[in-house]
Design an enzyme around this catalytic site. Structure first.
Site, PDB file in Angstrom:
ATOM      1  N   ASP B 113       0.841  -1.222   0.083  1.00 33.58           N
ATOM      2  CA  ASP B 113      -0.050  -0.013  -0.058  1.00 33.58           C
ATOM      3  C   ASP B 113       0.752   1.221   0.038  1.00 33.58           C
ATOM      4  O   ASP B 113       1.906   1.251  -0.117  1.00 33.58           O
ATOM      5  CB  ASP B 113      -0.993  -0.001   1.162  1.00 33.58           C
ATOM      6  CG  ASP B 113      -2.276   0.952   0.978  1.00 33.58           C
ATOM      7  OD1 ASP B 113      -1.976   1.848   0.485  1.00 33.58           O
ATOM      8  OD2 ASP B 113      -3.245   0.408   1.269  1.00 33.58           O
ATOM      9  N   SER B 176      -3.476  19.312   0.230  1.00 33.17           N
ATOM     10  CA  SER B 176      -3.514  18.166  -0.207  1.00 33.17           C
ATOM     11  C   SER B 176      -2.516  17.492  -1.040  1.00 33.17           C
ATOM     12  O   SER B 176      -1.925  16.294  -1.031  1.00 33.17           O
ATOM     13  CB  SER B 176      -4.738  17.969  -0.932  1.00 33.17           C
ATOM     14  OG  SER B 176      -5.173  16.959  -2.015  1.00 33.17           O
ATOM     15  N   SER B 177      -2.047  18.504  -1.978  1.00 34.70           N
ATOM     16  CA  SER B 177      -0.771  17.872  -2.915  1.00 34.70           C
ATOM     17  C   SER B 177       0.247  17.689  -2.261  1.00 34.70           C
ATOM     18  O   SER B 177       0.855  16.601  -2.348  1.00 34.70           O
ATOM     19  CB  SER B 177      -0.459  18.894  -4.049  1.00 34.70           C
ATOM     20  OG  SER B 177      -1.685  19.372  -4.905  1.00 34.70           O
ATOM     21  N   HIS B 260       5.873  28.021 -12.907  1.00 36.85           N
ATOM     22  CA  HIS B 260       6.635  27.012 -14.082  1.00 36.85           C
ATOM     23  C   HIS B 260       6.989  25.651 -13.617  1.00 36.85           C
ATOM     24  O   HIS B 260       6.543  24.760 -14.532  1.00 36.85           O
ATOM     25  CB  HIS B 260       7.632  27.855 -14.408  1.00 36.85           C
ATOM     26  CG  HIS B 260       8.048  27.282 -15.817  1.00 36.85           C
ATOM     27  ND1 HIS B 260       7.169  27.562 -17.037  1.00 36.85           N
ATOM     28  CD2 HIS B 260       8.711  26.241 -16.417  1.00 36.85           C
ATOM     29  CE1 HIS B 260       7.622  26.706 -18.011  1.00 36.85           C
ATOM     30  NE2 HIS B 260       8.316  25.807 -17.700  1.00 36.85           N
ATOM     31  N   GLU B 262       5.198  24.050 -11.702  1.00 36.31           N
ATOM     32  CA  GLU B 262       3.743  23.613 -11.909  1.00 36.31           C
ATOM     33  C   GLU B 262       3.393  22.877 -13.083  1.00 36.31           C
ATOM     34  O   GLU B 262       2.842  21.674 -13.405  1.00 36.31           O
ATOM     35  CB  GLU B 262       2.844  24.352 -11.343  1.00 36.31           C
ATOM     36  CG  GLU B 262       1.286  24.170 -11.780  1.00 36.31           C
ATOM     37  CD  GLU B 262       0.635  22.961 -10.763  1.00 36.31           C
ATOM     38  OE1 GLU B 262       1.495  22.869  -9.866  1.00 36.31           O
ATOM     39  OE2 GLU B 262      -0.151  22.437 -10.999  1.00 36.31           O
ATOM     40  N   TYR B 264       5.345  21.260 -15.297  1.00 36.38           N
ATOM     41  CA  TYR B 264       5.879  20.063 -15.406  1.00 36.38           C
ATOM     42  C   TYR B 264       5.417  19.360 -14.186  1.00 36.38           C
ATOM     43  O   TYR B 264       5.427  17.960 -14.695  1.00 36.38           O
ATOM     44  CB  TYR B 264       7.625  20.242 -15.187  1.00 36.38           C
ATOM     45  CG  TYR B 264       8.205  20.905 -16.106  1.00 36.38           C
ATOM     46  CD1 TYR B 264       7.990  20.579 -17.502  1.00 36.38           C
ATOM     47  CD2 TYR B 264       8.644  22.365 -16.047  1.00 36.38           C
ATOM     48  CE1 TYR B 264       8.818  21.290 -18.502  1.00 36.38           C
ATOM     49  CE2 TYR B 264       9.024  23.198 -16.978  1.00 36.38           C
ATOM     50  CZ  TYR B 264       8.841  22.644 -18.251  1.00 36.38           C
ATOM     51  OH  TYR B 264       9.254  23.392 -19.443  1.00 36.38           O
ATOM     52  N   SER B 275       5.499   6.486 -20.982  1.00 36.53           N
ATOM     53  CA  SER B 275       6.676   5.525 -21.063  1.00 36.53           C
ATOM     54  C   SER B 275       6.232   4.190 -20.604  1.00 36.53           C
ATOM     55  O   SER B 275       7.111   3.234 -20.977  1.00 36.53           O
ATOM     56  CB  SER B 275       7.629   6.263 -19.921  1.00 36.53           C
ATOM     57  OG  SER B 275       8.220   7.537 -20.500  1.00 36.53           O
ATOM     58  N   HIS B 309       9.915  33.856 -18.006  1.00 32.66           N
ATOM     59  CA  HIS B 309       9.477  33.829 -19.415  1.00 32.66           C
ATOM     60  C   HIS B 309       7.970  34.053 -19.491  1.00 32.66           C
ATOM     61  O   HIS B 309       7.430  34.449 -20.475  1.00 32.66           O
ATOM     62  CB  HIS B 309      10.145  32.849 -20.055  1.00 32.66           C
ATOM     63  CG  HIS B 309       9.393  31.512 -19.702  1.00 32.66           C
ATOM     64  ND1 HIS B 309      10.020  30.198 -19.929  1.00 32.66           N
ATOM     65  CD2 HIS B 309       8.331  31.091 -19.367  1.00 32.66           C
ATOM     66  CE1 HIS B 309       9.071  29.323 -19.604  1.00 32.66           C
ATOM     67  NE2 HIS B 309       8.168  29.511 -19.086  1.00 32.66           N
ATOM     68  N   HIS B 310       7.303  33.832 -18.362  1.00 34.02           N
ATOM     69  CA  HIS B 310       6.061  34.168 -18.300  1.00 34.02           C
ATOM     70  C   HIS B 310       5.637  35.632 -18.194  1.00 34.02           C
ATOM     71  O   HIS B 310       4.472  36.258 -18.291  1.00 34.02           O
ATOM     72  CB  HIS B 310       5.252  33.337 -17.079  1.00 34.02           C
ATOM     73  CG  HIS B 310       5.153  31.922 -17.262  1.00 34.02           C
ATOM     74  ND1 HIS B 310       4.142  31.245 -17.947  1.00 34.02           N
ATOM     75  CD2 HIS B 310       6.192  31.222 -16.863  1.00 34.02           C
ATOM     76  CE1 HIS B 310       4.631  30.176 -17.758  1.00 34.02           C
ATOM     77  NE2 HIS B 310       5.519  29.734 -16.995  1.00 34.02           N
ATOM     78  N   THR B 335      13.737  17.509 -22.972  1.00 33.82           N
ATOM     79  CA  THR B 335      12.354  17.065 -23.555  1.00 33.82           C
ATOM     80  C   THR B 335      12.602  16.590 -24.893  1.00 33.82           C
ATOM     81  O   THR B 335      11.895  15.423 -25.214  1.00 33.82           O
ATOM     82  CB  THR B 335      11.541  18.246 -23.777  1.00 33.82           C
ATOM     83  OG1 THR B 335      11.525  19.274 -22.588  1.00 33.82           O
ATOM     84  CG2 THR B 335      10.026  18.009 -23.854  1.00 33.82           C
ATOM     85  N   LYS B 338      13.705  12.890 -24.490  1.00 34.32           N
ATOM     86  CA  LYS B 338      12.458  11.943 -24.120  1.00 34.32           C
ATOM     87  C   LYS B 338      11.632  11.841 -25.448  1.00 34.32           C
ATOM     88  O   LYS B 338      11.192  10.525 -25.710  1.00 34.32           O
ATOM     89  CB  LYS B 338      11.372  12.746 -22.979  1.00 34.32           C
ATOM     90  CG  LYS B 338      12.022  12.990 -21.807  1.00 34.32           C
ATOM     91  CD  LYS B 338      11.287  13.414 -20.715  1.00 34.32           C
ATOM     92  CE  LYS B 338      10.543  12.235 -20.112  1.00 34.32           C
ATOM     93  NZ  LYS B 338      11.259  11.604 -18.969  1.00 34.32           N
ATOM     94  N   ARG B 457      -6.559  37.290 -25.349  1.00 34.95           N
ATOM     95  CA  ARG B 457      -7.020  36.273 -24.396  1.00 34.95           C
ATOM     96  C   ARG B 457      -8.013  36.651 -23.329  1.00 34.95           C
ATOM     97  O   ARG B 457      -7.979  37.905 -22.857  1.00 34.95           O
ATOM     98  CB  ARG B 457      -6.282  35.157 -23.877  1.00 34.95           C
ATOM     99  CG  ARG B 457      -5.058  35.708 -22.763  1.00 34.95           C
ATOM    100  CD  ARG B 457      -4.104  34.872 -22.412  1.00 34.95           C
ATOM    101  NE  ARG B 457      -4.430  33.863 -21.522  1.00 34.95           N
ATOM    102  CZ  ARG B 457      -3.791  33.168 -20.478  1.00 34.95           C
ATOM    103  NH1 ARG B 457      -2.283  33.644 -20.386  1.00 34.95           N
ATOM    104  NH2 ARG B 457      -4.088  32.323 -19.894  1.00 34.95           N
TER     105      ARG B 457
END
Lengths: 189, 533
Positions: B113, B176-177, B260, B262, B264, B275, B309-310, B335, B338, B457
């Site tokens: 468990d 929670s996370s 950021h 986040e 990922y 995978s 960069h945001h 990336t 992968k 937006r």
């Protein structure tokens, strides 16, 4: 689950808990860190006294920069306006403008003026030597006050910046809470 | 990881008729500490939130179907964009990833468990109150938070109590996370079966281990940021309040320091699922297993130094812009490793294209497109043109919907036989895939054009020249939304046992530990640890 397994899990949970607490603190540590970065790089140093020496103290008499003055209050019963709407100065020349503020309420009110510049990049060329925005202003009921701004436009101001709008907005400071606020340079005398 | 020789005798058959030991009915779910029950609840919660957030997305697209204001008021439109973002990120995608982790990580590493079973229950049951706070905030005076999911001040400081509810919801979901992450890290590090070394772990466990570390590193920072918002709103501090000497831009830095990593956190578990799926259906071991692990770690480390960069357009020194631009581009390297490893895994494999594989291949194709538009946006001078346009919206929906969500659908079809003991309906799953694929692209591909043409937006109205592509996009969005009822149908069909009985190993190429236990997986598995050689 064996007791050893349980103990090992609990130990790891404690270590990870420390990481969580440390990162929560790190979020708050970013506040003074950010202030320091802004101070060192001069990014936000737009409203304190001129801290860096001018590159040149030579008055550039060959051209003039027009300073357009604007005054606002945010949800305050003060009247606030510049003595004159526009002033032309040579880069490098000492300029002075006066603002007039009146407390129209029947109670003492403390306010803080926040400057802004248009265009934004003009801020770095606007060197204030004295300004009422360096400190909070407390006005008694009905009090009228004339407040100066003494400034120099940096002679390195580019030629394609012929006019700078300087705008102040007064915000009310309630209960003197501003004193505890994380301020970069505004509170410096 | 592939090719693990299992000790099948130790896989834990029999002795699992202990369903009498736990409460039944509702109390079974409220009090359960079983990782499979909790994983199931996470997945259902996530699907429910996906539907709620989806209805909000469709409200947005209905309003944008035509220029002008037809369907909702602009204030409500802003609440929809804000809640859609918050609900999809914190309510749908992240809990889905945690649901997969709960169900599969103990099965994949041969643990009985999760490490902290009671905390596991607690970390799930924090989520419904948070969701209720978010949804009911629509009905308080002033409406829900409407400053965008990024919660930028000064708007967030000025709005009504809906914002306080959103802040509390973020606090609760963050807690929670964090608890879920501590559980996952401890489970993976301490509870692996004998012989299951870290570098023999299935890649899904690796990506989740790294995701969990990201979560405990950045979730507290977000908690701090929204706490500062709260004290600015109610307790007279001025962290972000310019009137009191604060700086709204500071919030953006703190938020994106969380935000950021986040992204990922959202995509790495999806990488892990893909995978697992691709080697199974290519019938080849995953190509470059070690490089996959290092690439995942590389992405995670780089994610901490690219946040600005945001916010290229808020004003920062050129040196800063260049640093964040090049650091961002650097992320394309791991990336890319992968992507090429997945392609190499498929290369000359004996591939079959059941629904999980279709979603994995669709993921690969569309995620790569989203990755490329991410590279375009990383270029600072272009970003300053495209900032806050629909190009950005298109970009992050390619990586979050066609990326994470497609991988999760793949994972659902991949493991449904193990979860329910019944094979899913392949025909429905294939229809679900193709309708999702087509309608997704109809909905989001035109948004690239709209963004390049300058449509901003988060605005309920737009100029006439954007009308055609907006109409196409709205049609695609409704098609995509309706297609998602198919996965619900497929899952319910499996749960009702309407389908072929699933063998313990329904996929010929599957060679991880979960296929050594019967289907459906017994309530308790691996109470005697399997031996991995």
């Amino acid at each position: 689950m064996s007791p050893e397994q349980r103990a090992a899990n609990a130990a790891l949970m404690k270590r990870l808990g420390v990481v969580v607490l440390a990162m929560f603190g790190f979020g708050f540590a970013l506040v003074p860190f950010y202030e320091k970065i802004c101070e060192v790089t001069g990014i936000r140093n737009i409203d304190g006294p001129a801290s860096r020496p001018l590159a040149s103290t030579q008055v550039d008499a060959s051209r003039k920069v027009r300073i357009e003055l604007d005054a606002n209050v945010r949800a305050m019963a003060w009247t606030f306006r510049p003595a004159q709407p526009v002033i032309d100065v040579h880069p490098g020349q000492l300029g002075q403008v006066t603002y007039e503020v009146v407390n129209t309420t029947d109670r003492p009110v403390t306010g803080q003026a926040i400057p802004s510049y248009a265009p934004q990049e003009a801020a770095q060329y606007f060197r204030k030597l004295d300004c009422f925005c360096f400190a909070t202003q407390t006005l008694q009921p009905g009090e009228r006050r004339e407040m100066p701004v003494v400034f120099v436009i940096d002679p390195s101001v580019p030629a394609d910046l012929p006019a700078i709008a300087l705008s102040y907005t007064f915000f009310e400071v309630e209960g003197g809470k501003l004193a505890a606020a994380p301020s970069a340079s505004r509170e410096k005398p | 990881m592939s090719s693990i020789p299992h000790d099948r005798a130790a896989a834990g058959h029999g002795t699992h008729d202990d369903h009498a030991h736990h409460p039944t009915g509702l109390m079974r779910w409220v009090t359960t500490t079983n990782h499979k029950d909790i994983g199931t609840m996470y997945l259902w919660f996530s699907f429910t939130m996906f539907m709620v957030g989806g209805v909000m997305a469709l409200t947005i697209r209905a309003e944008l179907f035509q220029p002008g204001l037809q369907v909702v008021h602009p204030e409500f439109f802003n609440q929809m964009t804000t809640l859609h973002g918050l609900i999809m990120v914190f309510g749908a995608i992240m809990p889905a990833a945690v649901g997969f982790a709960n169900w599969m990580i103990p099965l994949l590493i041969g643990a009985p468990d999760m490490a902290f079973a009671r905390m596991n229950n607690w970390s799930f049951w924090l989520l419904p109150p948070a969701a209720i706070l978010l949804v009911t905030s629509l009905f308080v005076p002033g409406g829900a938070a409407s400053a965008g999911w990024t919660l930028y001040p000064p708007l967030t400081i000025q709005q009504g109590m809906g914002m306080d509810l959103a802040i509390f919801a973020v606090h609760i979901m963050g807690a929670s996370s964090i608890m879920g992450s501590i559980n996952i890290i401890t489970t993976i590090l301490n509870m692996r079966a004998p012989g299951m070394t870290l570098m023999k772990m299935p890649l899904f466990c690796w990506t989740w281990l790294i995701t969990a570390y990201l979560l405990i590193a950045v979730m507290p920072v977000l908690a701090g940021a929204v706490t500062m918002l709260l004290t600015d709103r109610h307790f007279g501090t001025s962290f972000f309040n310019a009137a009191g000497g604060g700086d709204p831009v500071l919030f953006q830095h703190i938020f994106w320091f969380f935000g950021h990593p986040e992204v990922y956190i959202i995509i790495l578990p999806a990488f892990g699922i893909v995978s697992q799926i691709i080697p199974t259906f290519a019938r080849k071991p995953l190509f470059g297993y070690a490089s996959m692990v290092y690439a995942t770690a590389g992405i995670a480390i780089l994610s901490f130094i690219v946040w600005a960069h945001h916010m290229f357009t808020v004003g920062m020194p050129v040196a800063g812009v260049l640093f964040f631009m090049y650091a961002t581009m650097l992320i394309a390297v791991p990336t890319g490793v992968k992507i090429f490893n997945w392609l190499a895994t498929m290369w000359r494999g004996a591939m079959t294209f059941e629904a999980p594989m279709m979603f994995a291949v669709g993921f690969l194709f569309l995620f790569t497109m989203g990755g490329f538009t991410g590279l375009v946006l990383a270029i600072a001078p272009i970003d300053m043109q495209l900032h806050d346009t629909y190009y950005v919206v298109a970009h992050f929906h390619y990586v979050m919907v066609a990326g994470s969500l497609f991988a999760f659908f793949g994972g659902v079809y991949y493991w449904l036989p193990k979860w329910t003991g019944t094979m899913y309906d392949e025909r429905i799953a294939q229809i679900h895939f193709w309708t999702s694929l087509v309608f997704f692209n109809v909905a989001f591909f035109p948004q690239h054009f709209l963004g390049l043409a300058g449509m901003p937006r988060r605005i309920p109205d737009y100029a006439q020249q954007f009308a055609d592509w907006n109409m196409v996009s709205s049609i695609g969005a409704f098609g995509f939304g309706l297609s998602q009822l198919l996965v619900l149908y497929a899952v319910v069909k499996c749960i009702r046992g309407d389908g072929a009985k699933a063998p313990a190993k329904p996929w010929e190429g599957g060679d991880t530990l979960e296929w050594t236990v019967p289907s459906p997986a017994p309530y308790h598995t691996f109470e005697t640890p399997p031996v991995v050689r």
